[in-house]
Design a protein around this motif. Structure first.
Motif, PDB file in Angstrom:
ATOM      1  N   UNK A 112       0.868  -1.165  -0.052  1.00  0.00           N
ATOM      2  CA  UNK A 112      -0.063   0.071   0.001  1.00  0.00           C
ATOM      3  C   UNK A 112       1.039   1.131  -0.009  1.00  0.00           C
ATOM      4  N   UNK A 113       0.988   1.815  -0.934  1.00  0.00           N
ATOM      5  CA  UNK A 113       1.783   3.214  -1.241  1.00  0.00           C
ATOM      6  C   UNK A 113       1.441   4.231  -0.203  1.00  0.00           C
ATOM      7  N   UNK A 114       0.264   4.411   0.032  1.00  0.00           N
ATOM      8  CA  UNK A 114      -0.414   5.324   0.923  1.00  0.00           C
ATOM      9  C   UNK A 114       0.049   4.989   2.525  1.00  0.00           C
ATOM     10  N   UNK A 115       0.132   3.777   2.607  1.00  0.00           N
ATOM     11  CA  UNK A 115       0.871   3.483   3.945  1.00  0.00           C
ATOM     12  C   UNK A 115       2.273   3.159   4.081  1.00  0.00           C
ATOM     13  N   UNK A 116       2.934   3.799   3.306  1.00  0.00           N
ATOM     14  CA  UNK A 116       4.477   3.611   3.445  1.00  0.00           C
ATOM     15  C   UNK A 116       4.948   2.446   2.751  1.00  0.00           C
ATOM     16  N   UNK A 117       4.567   2.141   1.759  1.00  0.00           N
ATOM     17  CA  UNK A 117       4.720   0.781   0.897  1.00  0.00           C
ATOM     18  C   UNK A 117       4.533  -0.522   1.897  1.00  0.00           C
ATOM     19  N   UNK A 118       3.720  -0.206   2.784  1.00  0.00           N
ATOM     20  CA  UNK A 118       3.499  -1.501   3.590  1.00  0.00           C
ATOM     21  C   UNK A 118       2.820  -2.705   2.816  1.00  0.00           C
ATOM     22  N   UNK A 119       3.451  -3.818   3.276  1.00  0.00           N
ATOM     23  CA  UNK A 119       2.825  -5.225   2.705  1.00  0.00           C
ATOM     24  C   UNK A 119       2.089  -5.511   3.903  1.00  0.00           C
ATOM     25  N   UNK A 120       0.619  -5.705   3.899  1.00  0.00           N
ATOM     26  CA  UNK A 120      -0.150  -5.943   4.734  1.00  0.00           C
ATOM     27  C   UNK A 120      -0.238  -7.584   4.863  1.00  0.00           C
ATOM     28  N   UNK A 121      -0.100  -8.232   6.124  1.00  0.00           N
ATOM     29  CA  UNK A 121      -0.067  -9.472   6.376  1.00  0.00           C
ATOM     30  C   UNK A 121      -1.372 -10.120   5.880  1.00  0.00           C
ATOM     31  N   UNK A 122      -2.522  -9.415   6.042  1.00  0.00           N
ATOM     32  CA  UNK A 122      -4.008  -9.919   5.830  1.00  0.00           C
ATOM     33  C   UNK A 122      -3.849 -10.085   4.249  1.00  0.00           C
ATOM     34  N   UNK A 123      -3.410  -9.154   3.624  1.00  0.00           N
ATOM     35  CA  UNK A 123      -3.424  -9.397   2.007  1.00  0.00           C
ATOM     36  C   UNK A 123      -2.731 -10.590   1.644  1.00  0.00           C
ATOM     37  N   UNK A 124      -1.657 -10.909   2.047  1.00  0.00           N
ATOM     38  CA  UNK A 124      -0.926 -12.079   2.005  1.00  0.00           C
ATOM     39  C   UNK A 124      -1.694 -13.113   2.132  1.00  0.00           C
ATOM     40  N   UNK A 125      -2.351 -13.175   3.453  1.00  0.00           N
ATOM     41  CA  UNK A 125      -3.463 -14.482   3.593  1.00  0.00           C
ATOM     42  C   UNK A 125      -4.292 -14.669   2.521  1.00  0.00           C
ATOM     43  N   UNK A 126      -4.872 -13.582   2.334  1.00  0.00           N
ATOM     44  CA  UNK A 126      -6.057 -13.659   1.033  1.00  0.00           C
ATOM     45  C   UNK A 126      -5.384 -14.361  -0.216  1.00  0.00           C
ATOM     46  N   UNK A 127      -4.030 -14.268  -0.528  1.00  0.00           N
ATOM     47  CA  UNK A 127      -3.533 -14.831  -1.655  1.00  0.00           C
ATOM     48  C   UNK A 127      -3.441 -16.267  -1.693  1.00  0.00           C
ATOM     49  N   UNK A 128      -3.321 -16.880  -0.266  1.00  0.00           N
ATOM     50  CA  UNK A 128      -3.051 -18.191  -0.340  1.00  0.00           C
ATOM     51  C   UNK A 128      -4.102 -19.277  -1.029  1.00  0.00           C
TER      52      UNK A 128
END
Ligand SMILES: Cc1ncc(COP(=O)(O)O)c(C=O)c1O
Length: 371
Positions: free
Chosen positions: A130-146
């Motif tokens: 998320x660019x607007x969150x300092x390029x944060x890779x959100x762990x919940x987004x990873x969960x959804x990709x599995x």
């Protein structure tokens, strides 16, 4: 083997050795041979002088593997397979993956981290920040990709190109998610130890999870890409062995002089890394001033680690058009986000080089003149 063009490497091939100024390099300032040799202990100097230029051991020189293992708190020499860094990605993917496997990979990123899997016939899901969150890779987004067939998660922190490094808890959560899935983890740690705060340095995934493979090497943090020397660290010696057998078809073994020079560098890692970190701190101050002065042109998320960042440009044309014009007008090479297949609004800036302040000043003057 059919594989797509490596866009970033092609862009570098076009300009790296023909243009005057590089403002996107990800490797830190290189050391000279004499600087490195001056640091060497008597024992390593003897090994250097007596070195015979024959083939070397497939896993790497025993002295080198022992030195590498010292970087980790719980790994031993037998947990290290030396590789050329980009070769390591190729060997691991081709050892672990088969057509139809699903992988999740951080994106945007170094293209081979997903392109090799693509060439094998895998399905790929991108884990985007998320660019607007300092390029944060959100762990919940990873969960959804599995998915049920997710075999491998590929993560690269400090991240190329954003400079993002997750907080320690997020990194543990990431590893836990991969563990619960029963998947492998490929942790590309090529920019490790270049964090702006030392407390942001993450543990190596290879020490935490027995199905993790950590890639590190001398190209970025040490400023020694010309040695072409890196390694894969893992507790999983069975997979390392399979990789070493595939290496029979790529390089067979490392370069004998590089191995001894690498020992010199690794034995003196504190001194080398400290000097690279200090240069980065100095350069980041200049970059901060530049971004403040040219707010109408550039907005950035300050990097947490590594030698690169990925600011957004406020320009009418695409970043590719801007970068092509810039290199023609000034001799400054900047990487446009098109080479990451990530839109046309960002550029990668590399701040690990000694001439960074001078090149940034030339860019600043150029922008002033355009007004
Ligand atoms: C994230 C990442 N991994 C691996 C590599 C490959 O390193 P090398 O060019 O030394 O093979 C790079 C190089 O840019 C990189 O940025």
């Amino acid at each position: 083997m059919k594989i797509a063009t490596f866009e970033l490497e092609r862009y570098f091939a076009k300009y790296e050795f023909s243009t005057k100024y590089l403002l996107s390099s990800s490797d830190c300032e290189s050391l000279s041979m004499s600087e490195l040799i001056e640091m060497a202990s008597q024992e390593t100097l003897k090994a250097w002088q007596e070195l015979k230029l024959g083939y070397t051991e497939i896993y790497g020189h025993p002295l080198l593997r022992e030195s590498i293992a010292e970087i980790y708190s719980s790994l031993k020499a037998e947990n290290i397979l030396t590789v050329v860094p980009s070769e390591g990605i190729f060997l691991l993917m081709n050892t672990l993956l088969k057509p139809g496997d699903h992988i999740v990979c951080t994106f945007p990123g170094y293209q081979s981290l997903y392109e090799i899997a693509q060439s094998i016939g895998c399905d790929i899901s991108f884990w985007q920040p998320q660019e607007e969150q300092g390029w944060k890779f959100c762990i919940n987004d990873l969960r959804k990709k599995l998915q049920t067939n997710t075999k491998l998660v590929v993560a690269n922190f400090p991240h190329n190109p954003t400079g993002y490094v997750p907080p320690l808890q997020d990194f543990h959560d990431l590893i836990d998610i991969v563990y619960q899935q029963g998947a492998y983890l490929f942790s590309d740690e090529m920019y490790r130890f270049l964090e702006t705060e030392e407390t942001s340095t993450l543990p190596s995934a290879s020490e935490i999870y027995d199905k993790a493979f950590s890639l590190f090497g001398l190209s970025k943090t040490f400023g020694l890409p010309g040695l072409r020397l890196g390694w894969m660290a893992s507790q999983n010696n069975a997979i390392l062995e399979k990789m070493s057998q595939l290496k029979d078809y790529t390089t067979i073994c490392g370069s004998a002089p590089s191995e001894i020079l690498a020992v010199m560098a690794i034995k003196n890692r504190q001194q080398i890394i400290e000097s690279q970190r200090q240069r980065i701190q100095r350069n980041l101050k200049h970059l901060n001033e530049f971004c403040q002065k040219h707010q109408d042109f550039i907005t950035w998320n300050k990097p947490i680690g590594g030698s690169i960042c990925f600011p957004r440009l406020s320009i009418a044309e695409t970043t590719l058009q801007f970068c092509e014009k810039l290199v023609t007008d000034t001799g400054i090479m900047l990487l446009p986000s098109e080479v990451f297949n990530f839109g046309n609004k960002h550029v990668r800036i590399g701040f690990g080089r000694e001439n960074f302040p001078q090149v940034l000043q030339i860019l600043s003057d150029y922008l002033e003149k355009q007004k």
